[in-house]
Design an enzyme around this catalytic site. Sequence first.
Site, PDB file in Angstrom:
ATOM      1  N   GLU A 269     -20.711  22.946  19.348  1.00 22.35           N
ATOM      2  CA  GLU A 269     -19.955  24.195  19.170  1.00 22.35           C
ATOM      3  C   GLU A 269     -20.833  25.414  19.499  1.00 22.35           C
ATOM      4  O   GLU A 269     -21.010  26.322  18.684  1.00 22.35           O
ATOM      5  CB  GLU A 269     -19.359  24.283  17.761  1.00 22.35           C
TER       6      GLU A 269
ATOM      7  N   GLU B 115     -14.682  15.974  17.402  1.00 19.12           N
ATOM      8  CA  GLU B 115     -14.230  16.435  16.082  1.00 19.12           C
ATOM      9  C   GLU B 115     -12.720  16.604  16.146  1.00 19.12           C
ATOM     10  O   GLU B 115     -12.210  17.377  16.975  1.00 19.12           O
ATOM     11  CB  GLU B 115     -14.900  17.759  15.684  1.00 19.12           C
TER      12      GLU B 115
END
Lengths: 82, 493
Positions: free
Chosen positions: B175, B297
Amino acid sequence: MSCKGCSQSVFVSNEYIQKQVEEQLELETNIVDDKVYEKRLTQCKECPSLLYDTTCAHCGCFVLFRAKLAYKTCPYPAGAKW
Amino acid sequence: MKKNQVIINADIEKGTINKNIYGHFAEHLGRGIYEGLWVGEESPIPNTNGIRNDVLEALKKLDIPVLRWPGGCFADEYHWKDGIGPRENRKRMVNTHWGGVVENNHFGTHEFFMLCEMLGAEPYISGNVGSGSVQEMSEWVEYMTFDGESPMANWRKENGKEKPWKLKYFGVGNENWGCGGNMTPEYYADLYRRYQTYVRNYGDNKIYRIAGGPNVDDYNWTEVLMKKAANLMDGLSVHYYVHPGGFENKGQAVDFSEAEWDVTMQKTMYMDELITRHGTIMDKYDPDKRIGMIVDEWGAWYDVEPGTNPGFLYQQNTIRDAVVAGAHFNIFHQHNDRVQMANIAQMVNVIQAMILTESDKMILTPTYHVFEMFKVHQDAQRVSLHLNIDTVKENGYSYPQVTASASKAKDGTLNISLCNLDKAVSTTLDIDLRGLEFSNVTGRILTSGEMNAKNTFENPDHVKPQAFKGFAREGSSLKVELPSKSVVVLTVR
């Protein structure tokens, strides 16, 4: 969208916890009396598994909340303290 | 009672469903690692080398193919050297991403590989780009995989591991648009090119390099990464969570409304659009689909359970989550040509978990049961499947009533997975089974009469799979009575 790391902290104010506890306890009927509650909290405060002065390491609960519930026990793995 | 139709051409194979779609993710946050997996050797909770036995035995039944660790956001401030050597000497650090939790580093590289070996899972390491150095990342790979004389390999040997581990999957940051450095795609693409250079292949250990991908629908991120670094990556990650109420007020995990059910299902189906659109961009630069889309995720993410610490991300798990998981898998299966891995967030006690623990107690969630029922699709051949399905339109939201997929196992067994996303309405499903001689059909179902049914420590088996008899054969077809809010796997032999 924010990422999850920016969203929540494990450190929360006493006001936040008190509000949470009060709101949730409106839905709970099976709670302990004040004497038992204070005794439980005293044991929590002396426990090595209390994190940030608020949270039980073994269940993630705010002890101010969990200790109110008559149907809950202390989750300390080596033996419940209350 | 509505009627829907499924046509399966069992003799038309559409490629392998990579078993890694059934992967998991365990991050250092809340009670995910500590308490959930790791209790330490001295714990009164029965454990094997510090890993609690009850959780381990339950997870083994899922045939977990791959496990991603140590984050998540935690990865980009994790310094691996803090987590090796004698545990009593390991550095205690502050996990700032998760509010300043003290991390004692007792679960580190050696413990992670031990857990993977216990589970039979491939390790997937997330490296630190956000706050780590190229040298640090390079040395971690050397520590783990170098066989012979080298400073890091020697250090590993001193710490009790003579031979290197096999490490296939390595994520170069996480991320990076957010907690992994708040970077622009151009800046991260340049950093990715630099960092991955030093993620070396030692001996015969060949690493599959995964680049940090977009935030949900940031298609520009995918475009930039693919344009600047496609030739240097094997996989590109995509993250997407289902928040019924949005990120700030996600909604409750148990006490939700019918409208929240509906928006949850609509948002679940958005995964299909994300894969399609990010995949289209990837196709432009990688038409042969060499690069895997790694959905590392995913899951339904709600507000924490009332009375619990919000930083622990502890939520309950209901039949709604089981349907969410089943529908995701059906989407992943249909995109098996591009999606090569998916890792549920997360394994234990965090977000959409398989398992919830409280001290020495453990429960399996409805989501766990879907993973167990659907494992028959791992490394199976997806077969052609066409759906003619009604759309549920409720409370301003819309989604298909049924999702499905089918695959053929190595022994020729056909497994059909079906999800009825409707919270209230059952359906009759006509399954036309073409291209297959069969004599026997069996089934399992996970469902409930209540849309928020869950397992608790007091009632751990409230939601669990049952034998499914709600079907009848008519020639080469099956007529299936699919209850509302249900997940079914039919096995055809």
